[in-house]
Design an enzyme around this catalytic site. Structure first.
Site, PDB file in Angstrom:
ATOM      1  N   GLU A  25       0.903  -1.312  -0.098  1.00  0.00           N
ATOM      2  CA  GLU A  25      -0.063  -0.095   0.049  1.00  0.00           C
ATOM      3  C   GLU A  25       0.825   1.364  -0.036  1.00  0.00           C
ATOM      4  O   GLU A  25       0.352   2.189  -0.471  1.00  0.00           O
ATOM      5  CB  GLU A  25      -0.967   0.038   0.988  1.00  0.00           C
ATOM      6  CG  GLU A  25      -1.875  -1.113   1.307  1.00  0.00           C
ATOM      7  CD  GLU A  25      -2.680  -1.621  -0.164  1.00  0.00           C
ATOM      8  OE1 GLU A  25      -2.720  -0.647  -0.963  1.00  0.00           O
ATOM      9  OE2 GLU A  25      -2.898  -2.779  -0.048  1.00  0.00           O
ATOM     10  N   TYR A  76      -1.355  -8.178 -10.884  1.00  0.00           N
ATOM     11  CA  TYR A  76      -0.342  -7.873  -9.909  1.00  0.00           C
ATOM     12  C   TYR A  76       1.143  -8.860 -10.308  1.00  0.00           C
ATOM     13  O   TYR A  76       2.151  -8.292 -10.178  1.00  0.00           O
ATOM     14  CB  TYR A  76      -1.063  -8.722  -8.658  1.00  0.00           C
ATOM     15  CG  TYR A  76      -2.001  -7.657  -7.772  1.00  0.00           C
ATOM     16  CD1 TYR A  76      -1.640  -6.938  -6.831  1.00  0.00           C
ATOM     17  CD2 TYR A  76      -3.363  -7.727  -8.420  1.00  0.00           C
ATOM     18  CE1 TYR A  76      -2.826  -6.196  -6.258  1.00  0.00           C
ATOM     19  CE2 TYR A  76      -4.326  -7.040  -7.739  1.00  0.00           C
ATOM     20  CZ  TYR A  76      -3.906  -6.147  -6.899  1.00  0.00           C
ATOM     21  OH  TYR A  76      -5.025  -5.722  -6.154  1.00  0.00           O
TER      22      TYR A  76
HETATM   23  N1  BES Z   1      -5.876  -1.013  -4.385  1.00  0.00           N
HETATM   24  C1  BES Z   1      -5.801  -2.413  -4.039  1.00  0.00           C
HETATM   25  C2  BES Z   1      -7.498  -2.951  -3.599  1.00  0.00           C
HETATM   26  C3  BES Z   1      -8.415  -2.777  -4.884  1.00  0.00           C
HETATM   27  C4  BES Z   1      -8.127  -3.372  -5.900  1.00  0.00           C
HETATM   28  C5  BES Z   1      -9.424  -2.220  -4.361  1.00  0.00           C
HETATM   29  C6  BES Z   1      -9.190  -3.421  -6.941  1.00  0.00           C
HETATM   30  C7  BES Z   1     -10.686  -2.179  -5.259  1.00  0.00           C
HETATM   31  C8  BES Z   1     -10.270  -2.834  -6.735  1.00  0.00           C
HETATM   32  C9  BES Z   1      -4.800  -2.554  -2.929  1.00  0.00           C
HETATM   33  O1  BES Z   1      -3.328  -1.804  -3.040  1.00  0.00           O
HETATM   34  C10 BES Z   1      -4.264  -4.057  -2.891  1.00  0.00           C
HETATM   35  O2  BES Z   1      -3.987  -4.792  -3.978  1.00  0.00           O
HETATM   36  N2  BES Z   1      -4.731  -4.881  -2.062  1.00  0.00           N
HETATM   37  C11 BES Z   1      -4.518  -6.381  -1.841  1.00  0.00           C
HETATM   38  C12 BES Z   1      -3.261  -6.497  -0.978  1.00  0.00           C
HETATM   39  C13 BES Z   1      -1.946  -6.885  -1.661  1.00  0.00           C
HETATM   40  C14 BES Z   1      -0.750  -6.990  -0.880  1.00  0.00           C
HETATM   41  C15 BES Z   1      -1.858  -7.527  -2.871  1.00  0.00           C
HETATM   42  C16 BES Z   1      -5.746  -6.845  -0.990  1.00  0.00           C
HETATM   43  O3  BES Z   1      -6.466  -6.246  -0.783  1.00  0.00           O
HETATM   44  O4  BES Z   1      -5.601  -7.955  -0.972  1.00  0.00           O
HETATM   45 ZN    ZN Z   2      -2.593  -2.511  -4.725  1.00  0.00          ZN
END
Ligand code: BES
Ligand code: ZN
Length: 612
Positions: A323, A405
């Site tokens: 984050e 990702y």
């Molecule tokens: N920005 C995302 C969360 C998100 C993605 C909200 C798509 C709405 C739509 C956040 O940065 C994220 O990727 N969170 C991941 C954690 C990460 C370590 C892979 C999660 O929430 O699991």
């Molecule tokens: Zn993210």
């Protein structure tokens, strides 16, 4: 009824594709709109008229589950622009007026279940609008929690989640990541609750605002994508972690949260050493009640976090590194359209791993990269290598398997290995500097790489396969593979167990969390009950770590291992992180009503409230 006032004039709010004939507006210096990036998720027509600043004055009504008040929008528009089109979802608009309070005609277009309804406002020369409105009780961006759903159980809680296109359910603005806006807000909440937002917190303790109410004020003076405006209201404590870092959480959670997050200040410093200054002032976090559906959300100056990352040993703080990295990739340089979300999530996943390496060493980083590679392999297995859903630039924008990702991070790692780390790092750092506070597209990213890193080197261009990486499905053959020795000791323990060795010989207790996950996810998916019981006994699998617990429950439930059912039930009732909850329910559904029967429950089991 949503439309409280019959509009005096019916403006036909055309759908998202009508900008062609418009005369270009003078582009504001700070935040250009990219002409090639047409956002199919927004009704806005920014070439005609666009929002540059949002000023909110809202009151939170927990009983009615509504935010109500005014949004004052500053606009930039062509001299002859007749109207501006905003995004809304379920908003009840009472009035729209110009700066002098003169009513302006407005009308809603057809409502779409995903996009909401366009709100067209006749400008009559106005460059500032004041909209009086309230959100719907079921606004998608707003989660109103009853006291029982919090860790403390005594006070209600509210949090918002804007990404990707939910903020239009509480803020009437142009809800497109390519249309950056500064903002300020005043939020009135019932005492003794505290409001926090994703910008500078101007009144930490709030100001008295009538009987039993306090007002909190905030300001974001840098232009941000509107999905990054976020609000949380609850019984909140604060702990300082370092000179510019701190954490908010419910009093019941604050001590554990602060202990888990001790390294945050160091993470910010490491990130700056890698890719340039942190440009947002403070980096605070809020640990939300366990119902928060995500792991984390990169709201500027105030990352939102699930409490499920608190393992007691800081083994899951990769989430925080992730984050935090979005403060560069995502919040500073932002995907102009959601089809390019790999520019946010892929670049961030690469950056995250570099922070982990800087703080905890190459061994831990290599293990986490190898887990990401394994996730990528499973995504390919699930979707098929040729499936269009495995492209980085994905017009459907529907990444359900983490492709953006893991493949995105692998893409950057591949460039890094091809050109060398020093050269890659200096390019990435300059990329953030050159595009700070601007929207980005796949095309621009590749053009930037070509002009500043590849620089006409034909051999390098051929080696990199840039277009294949971004626009084609599957994995190009130059992909940087993970260190094959990252999990050497786990892989040999796995081989021994597969060959019939006993679980008590597995040195699980001495392993890192990444190693434990590698082991659990590497076990055969089909295991007989005695083998599961052996693992259960030997490894002590129902501890405090949500990631390893989840990996174990998936394996155990898929094999109908009954002793795991109570732990599964506790886990499902104690947190709402979609990544954990959805797959477990899927597994249970696939297994029919077995888990219920195993309890011998002939009468329905009474639902218990969600607990921390
Ligand atoms: N920005 C995302 C969360 C998100 C993605 C909200 C798509 C709405 C739509 C956040 O940065 C994220 O990727 N969170 C991941 C954690 C990460 C370590 C892979 C999660 O929430 O699991
Ligand atoms: Zn993210």
């Amino acid at each position: 009824m949503r439309h409280l006032i019959a509009p005096a004039l019916v403006v036909v709010a055309a759908a998202a594709c009508a900008a062609a004939a418009a005369r270009p507006a003078p582009a504001p210096a700070a935040a250009p709109i990219l002409p090639e990036a047409k956002d199919s998720s927004s009704y806005a027509r920014p070439a005609e008229a666009r929002v540059t600043h949002v000023s909110l004055d809202l009151t939170a009504d927990f009983a009615a589950r509504r935010l109500s008040g005014t949004a004052t929008l500053d606009l930039s528009a062509a001299p002859d622009a007749r109207e501006i089109v905003l995004d809304t979802k379920g908003l009840a608009v009472r009035s729209v007026a110009d700066e002098r309070g003169r009513p302006l005609p407005f009308a809603f277009g057809a409502d779409d279940p995903a996009l909401g309804a366009p709100l067209a406002v006749r400008l009559n020369g106005a460059r500032r609008l004041r909209i009086a409105y309230q959100s719907a009780a079921d606004a998608e961006a707003l989660q109103w929690l009853a006291p029982e759903q919090t860790a403390g159980k005594r006070r209600p809680f509210l949090f918002s989640q804007g990404q990707p296109i939910l903020n239009r359910s509480w803020i009437p603005t142009q809800d497109s990541p390519g249309i950056r806006q500064t903002w300020d807000a005043r939020v009135v909440v019932p005492e003794p609750l505290t409001a926090v937002m994703s910008g500078a917190r101007l009144t930490p303790r709030g100001e008295k605002a009538g009987p039993g109410r306090r007002a909190f004020r905030f300001r974001m003076d840098k232009p941000v994508a509107p999905y990054l405006i976020a609000l949380a209201v609850g019984d909140l404590a604060f702990r300082e972690l370092g000179p510019r870092t701190g954490v908010y959480a419910e009093p019941a959670t604050i001590a554990a949260a602060a202990a888990e997050l001790v390294d945050t200040e160091k993470m910010v410093a490491a990130a700056e050493r890698l890719y340039g200054p942190y440009r947002w002032g403070r980096y605070d976090m809020i640990v939300l009640p366990p119902a928060f559906p995500y792991g984390g959300m990169e709201n500027p100056t105030l990352t939102f976090l699930t409490p499920t990352f608190i393992a007691g040993d800081r083994s899951l703080v990769g989430l925080v590194a992730h984050e935090l990295s979005h403060s560069w990739s995502g919040n500073l340089v932002t995907n102009a359209v959601w089809a390019d979300s790999w520019l946010n999530e892929g670049v961030t996943s690469y950056f995250e791993n570099r922070i982990m390496e800087a703080l905890y060493g190459p061994g831990r980083a290599a293990q986490e990269a190898a887990l990401s590679w394994a996730d990528l392999e499973s995504a390919f297995a699930e979707l098929g290598r040729d499936s269009p859903g495995t492209r980085l630039h994905d017009p459907s924008g529907a990444d359900s398997s983490g492709i953006v990702y893991d493949k995105g991070a692998t893409f950057l790692r591949t460039i890094e290995r091809t050109v060398g780390r020093a050269r890659f790092d200096s390019w990435l750092r300059s990329y953030f500097d050159r595009h700070a506070f601007q929207p980005m597209t796949s095309e621009r990213f590749l053009a930037d790489l070509r002009s500043t890193l590849v620089g006409g080197d034909r051999d390098l261009e051929r080696k990199l396969q840039l277009d294949r990486w971004v626009f084609e499905p599957g994995l190009p053959d130059n992909a940087a593979r993970p260190d094959p020795n990252a999990f050497a000791r786990v892989d040999s323990a796995l081989a021994a167990f597969r060959g019939g060795g006993t679980a008590s010989k597995v040195p699980y207790a001495g392993w890192t969390t990444a190693e434990r996950l590698r082991f659990l996810n590497g076990l055969p998916r089909d295991l007989p009950q005695p083998r599961l019981a052996e693992l259960d006994r030997a490894l002590g699998l129902t501890g405090r770590n949500a990631e390893t617990l989840f990996a174990w429950l998936q394996l155990a439930l898929a094999n109908r291992y009954e002793p795991a059912v109570p732990a599964a039930e506790r886990f499902l009732l104690s947190q709402g992180r979609t990544k954990f909850v959805a797959p477990i329910f899927k597994t249970l559904m696939a297994e029919g009503d077995w888990a219920n029967r195993s309890h011998g429950a002939s009468t329905p089991r009474r639902a218990r409230p969600i607990t921390a």
